[in-house]
Design a protein around this motif. Structure first.
Motif, PDB file in Angstrom:
ATOM      1  N   LEU A 113      38.361  38.089  46.501  1.00 47.28           N
ATOM      2  CA  LEU A 113      39.618  37.358  46.387  1.00 47.28           C
ATOM      3  C   LEU A 113      40.788  38.282  46.081  1.00 47.28           C
ATOM      4  N   ASN A 114      40.561  39.318  45.293  1.00 49.15           N
ATOM      5  CA  ASN A 114      41.620  40.223  44.883  1.00 49.15           C
ATOM      6  C   ASN A 114      41.213  41.676  45.124  1.00 49.15           C
ATOM      7  N   PRO A 115      42.174  42.559  45.380  1.00 48.64           N
ATOM      8  CA  PRO A 115      41.858  43.991  45.480  1.00 48.64           C
ATOM      9  C   PRO A 115      41.525  44.549  44.106  1.00 48.64           C
ATOM     10  N   PRO A 116      40.976  45.747  44.051  1.00 48.98           N
ATOM     11  CA  PRO A 116      40.653  46.357  42.746  1.00 48.98           C
ATOM     12  C   PRO A 116      41.881  46.440  41.846  1.00 48.98           C
ATOM     13  N   LEU A 117      41.658  46.271  40.548  1.00 43.41           N
ATOM     14  CA  LEU A 117      42.737  46.355  39.576  1.00 43.41           C
ATOM     15  C   LEU A 117      43.006  47.816  39.211  1.00 43.41           C
ATOM     16  N   PRO A 118      44.198  48.100  38.705  1.00 41.88           N
ATOM     17  CA  PRO A 118      44.497  49.478  38.280  1.00 41.88           C
ATOM     18  C   PRO A 118      43.554  49.919  37.160  1.00 41.88           C
ATOM     19  N   PRO A 119      43.331  51.200  37.018  1.00 46.62           N
ATOM     20  CA  PRO A 119      42.464  51.703  35.940  1.00 46.62           C
ATOM     21  C   PRO A 119      42.915  51.184  34.577  1.00 46.62           C
ATOM     22  N   GLY A 120      41.958  50.741  33.786  1.00 51.47           N
ATOM     23  CA  GLY A 120      42.252  50.249  32.456  1.00 51.47           C
ATOM     24  C   GLY A 120      42.625  48.790  32.376  1.00 51.47           C
ATOM     25  N   LEU A 160      36.573  41.355  36.809  1.00 51.59           N
ATOM     26  CA  LEU A 160      35.356  41.555  37.598  1.00 51.59           C
ATOM     27  C   LEU A 160      35.023  40.325  38.448  1.00 51.59           C
ATOM     28  N   VAL A 161      35.506  39.163  38.038  1.00 52.93           N
ATOM     29  CA  VAL A 161      35.326  37.953  38.847  1.00 52.93           C
ATOM     30  C   VAL A 161      36.306  37.959  40.013  1.00 52.93           C
ATOM     31  N   ALA A 162      37.564  38.282  39.700  1.00 49.87           N
ATOM     32  CA  ALA A 162      38.601  38.246  40.728  1.00 49.87           C
ATOM     33  C   ALA A 162      38.383  39.283  41.822  1.00 49.87           C
ATOM     34  N   THR A 163      37.856  40.431  41.458  1.00 48.92           N
ATOM     35  CA  THR A 163      37.714  41.526  42.416  1.00 48.92           C
ATOM     36  C   THR A 163      36.300  41.701  42.954  1.00 48.92           C
ATOM     37  N   GLY A 164      35.332  40.987  42.388  1.00 51.90           N
ATOM     38  CA  GLY A 164      33.954  41.099  42.861  1.00 51.90           C
ATOM     39  C   GLY A 164      33.790  40.489  44.249  1.00 51.90           C
TER      40      GLY A 164
END
Length: 239
Positions: A113-120, A160-164
């Protein structure tokens, strides 16, 4: 299904708990259905483990709930909850009488659903209203009271739900009847736009037993048109 008590498992989208269905569950009960509004893992104010909650955790929570019910089960997934519901059905297609996607749909295998989030960064807080609308999540039908309640009760979405990525493997899922309740865009628009490719990455149109229902409003019909949404869910359970 008209003469049998049907369990309706209500899975909300991002930032929401089972409270999001408060105005829907009463009419469902009045119609003889048994509603189960779901608060997914990590979606409470005091959740200590939000940063570690995964898609698998949330999928398994819904699957376990449905597995423990006695009788037919209709799964309802709103927005990001629809993608979760698609994976739940894939785990045990024969368990479900119908799936209802509310302004949502099942993802294709490997999509996120979402691209990877920024580090941290480990979660996604509820954005400003202007940002949500710019992203295509219409707030139509929500008055100031509804917006205030939404903002006060929303919790950050686990990253981890949004980007999994979604994992879909069992072709038996295509035998489960599907209803798509279209709120922020019409059924006609959805049929023209839905595909395995961007922006939706959905397999919705691959389901042969697919019914479209138009319920014109914004993205959060459980807040803006709860009675009409409940009526649509009752009809879906009777189809």
């Amino acid at each position: 299904m008209a003469d049998t008590a049907v369990h309706v498992v209500l899975v909300p989208g991002f930032w929401l708990g089972g409270w999001a269905w408060d105005d829907v569950v009463g009419p469902l009960r009045d119609a003889g259905l048994v509603p189960h509004p779901v608060t997914l893992p990590g979606m409470t104010d005091d959740a200590p483990d939000r940063a570690t909650v995964t898609r698998e955790d949330q999928v398994e929570a819904v699957r376990a709930l449905a597995a423990g019910l006695d009788g037919p089960v209709v799964l309802v997934g709103h927005s990001g909850g629809g993608a979760l519901v698609g994976e739940v059905v894939d785990r045990d297609p024969g368990r479900y009488a119908r799936v209802v996607y509310l302004d949502s749909g099942p993802l294709v295998d490997g999509a996120a659903l979402n691209p990877p989030l920024p580090p941290g960064v480990t979660d996604i807080p509820l954005p400003a209203w202007e940002e949500l609308e710019a992203q295509g999540s219409s707030l139509a039908g929500l008055d100031d009271g509804a917006l205030t309640r939404f903002r006060e009760r929303a919790v950050p979405q686990p990253g981890l739900v949004a980007t999994g990525v979604a994992r879909m493997a069992d072709p038996g899922r295509f035998a489960v009847p599907v209803t798509a309740v279209c709120t922020s865009i019409s059924a006609e628009q959805l049929m023209a736009l839905a595909s395995h490719d961007a922006p939706f990455h959905t397999e919705l149109l691959d389901y042969p037993d697919l019914t479209f229902v138009d319920l014109p409003t914004g993205h959060w019909a459980m807040f803006s048109r709860p009675a009409e949404l409940a009526a649509a869910l009752v009809q879906a359970c009777r189809d």
